[in-house]
Design an enzyme around this catalytic site. Structure first.
Site, PDB file in Angstrom:
ATOM      1  CB  SER A   1      -1.094  -0.042   1.219  1.00 54.48           C
ATOM      2  OG  SER A   1      -0.422  -0.274   2.654  1.00 54.48           O
TER       3      SER A   1
ATOM      4  CG  HIS B   1      -2.892  -0.546  -2.446  1.00 52.45           C
ATOM      5  ND1 HIS B   1      -3.790   0.601  -1.825  1.00 52.45           N
ATOM      6  CD2 HIS B   1      -3.360  -0.904  -0.619  1.00 52.45           C
ATOM      7  CE1 HIS B   1      -4.365   1.108  -1.074  1.00 52.45           C
ATOM      8  NE2 HIS B   1      -3.862  -0.235  -0.170  1.00 52.45           N
TER       9      HIS B   1
ATOM     10  CE  LYS C   1      -7.342  -0.117   0.529  1.00 52.54           C
ATOM     11  NZ  LYS C   1      -7.510   0.970   1.315  1.00 52.54           N
TER      12      LYS C   1
END
Ligand SMILES: Cc1ncc(COP(=O)(O)O)c(C=O)c1O
Length: 373
Positions: A170, A198, A230
């Site tokens: 991250s 991610h 995300k």
């Protein structure tokens, strides 16, 4: 800490003095271009995603009203789980209310007190906390170092072993060496747990994450964690794996059982986001192209493989100063400081999104160039 107003004040003053005090910004700020959101595909405001959210809220109400095992589990959750299983190529998937809870819950469900947990040193805080809470033996391996992970496993004679890693890290944006970790885990008869928060939506030919990037399946990565907050632009998370793994989580995972189910409208919006992420592949390509452009322009080390571009500054005060100078130019780039990153590695964490315009990215590159002098 003592129950004493002076102790609270002293703790806060200490954070301030070490340049580690955090402040919240009230968003949105129309005067700033946001380069630190995780909305990589720009789906949080996508009309189809918003429409799905509104329609489901009108149909089912705003809250789920209970935990999944009572009456909180609805047809939107059920459909989303089936679609996530298909998307990730796993037998089954289970929706959790947040990624933090998914990580705590899956580690907690697999370990006992004799287990050994082997984790990458730079794993996300929620994986670290999952290990802490598990009260099993917890070992770290050097970032991305397969040989070190294998060494840790060889020295571990626990009954149950877990190798735990982010898929895309991250704060660094790099990929874990998943093929090597999968081999090491298999050789040691250990579970491999990959948190692909991610990477999903962004990495891989069809946005299916690090496993797709490396051509790994459920057998290689038996425990896959993903989040919706995300790349998919909504909120919540899931774990995907074998049908029996998911059934075990439903039966025993405390952060799944003892919390209110995700609002059905969020599940419906996430289903729409999943569809859009596949149909509009230009979003993933754009975010990655912009990230590579920034990476190249700043002559940063390594390869750019995700939408995260870290510019390591080192000192927290200096990172804060750089962030403030960018903000004065209308560019929002958060300074990430310890304990989120290791001491001495404070950084500007730049994230790129399909929602950015090329000219905004050019402005950022120019400003960073001037800042670095
Ligand atoms: C790698 C990683 N895993 C898990 C989480 C937690 O997910 P959530 O925000 O859904 O709790 C985050 C960040 O939020 C993350 O960066």
């Amino acid at each position: 800490m003592q129950r004493d107003p002076a102790a609270l004040k002293a703790a806060l003053a200490d954070l301030e003095q070490r340049d580690l005090k955090r402040t919240r910004r009230v968003m949105p700020r129309a005067d700033l271009v946001n380069f630190c959101s995780n909305d990589y595909l720009g789906l949080s405001t996508h009309p189809e995603v918003v429409r799905a959210f509104v329609a489901a809220a009108e149909k089912y109400g705003v809250g789920s009203g209970a935990s999944h095992l009572v009456t909180g589990h609805g047809i939107e959750h059920e459909a989303l789980e089936a679609e996530l299983a298909a998307f990730t190529g796993r037998e089954r998937a289970l929706v959790y209310s947040t990624g933090y809870m998914a990580n705590l819950g899956v580690i907690g469900a697999l370990v006992d007190q004799k287990s050994v947990l082997v984790s990458d040193k730079l794993n996300h805080a929620s994986l670290i906390d999952g290990c802490r809470l598990a009260r099993a033996d917890s070992l770290r391996f050097a970032h991305g170092d397969v040989a070190h992970a294998a060494e840790r496993l060889a020295g571990a004679d626990g009954a149950t072993k877990l190798v735990i890693t982010d898929g895309v890290f991250s704060m660094d944006g790099d990929l874990a060496p998943l093929p090597g970790l999968a081999r090491a885990a298999r050789d040691a008869n250990a579970w491999l747990v990959v948190d692909d928060a991610h990477a999903l939506g962004v990495v891989g030919a069809r946005g299916r994450g690090s496993c797709e990037h490396f051509g790994l399946d459920q057998d290689d990565v038996p425990v896959l964690v993903g989040t919706f907050g995300k790349g998919f632009g909504t909120f919540g998370a899931f774990v995907a794996g074998s049908a029996d793994l998911i059934e075990l989580l439903i039966q025993t995972s405390r952060t799944y059982i003892y919390t209110t189910a995700l609002p059905p409208a969020v599940a419906a919006a996430t289903r729409a986001a999943l569809r859009v992420s596949e149909a509009e592949s230009w979003r993933r390509e754009k975010a990655l192209t912009l990230a590579r452009k920034v990476h190249r322009a700043l002559r940063l080390p390594g390869e750019c493989v995700s939408a995260i571009v870290p510019v390591i500054v080192g000192d927290s005060a200096q990172a804060l100063r750089a962030s403030r100078e960018l903000e004065a130019r209308g560019l929002l780039v958060a300074a990430i400081r310890p304990p989120t990153v290791p001491d001495g590695t404070a950084r500007l964490r730049i994230t790129l999104s399909a929602a950015h315009e090329e000219s905004q990215v050019d402005t950022l590159i120019e400003a960073l160039g001037e800042l670095r002098g």
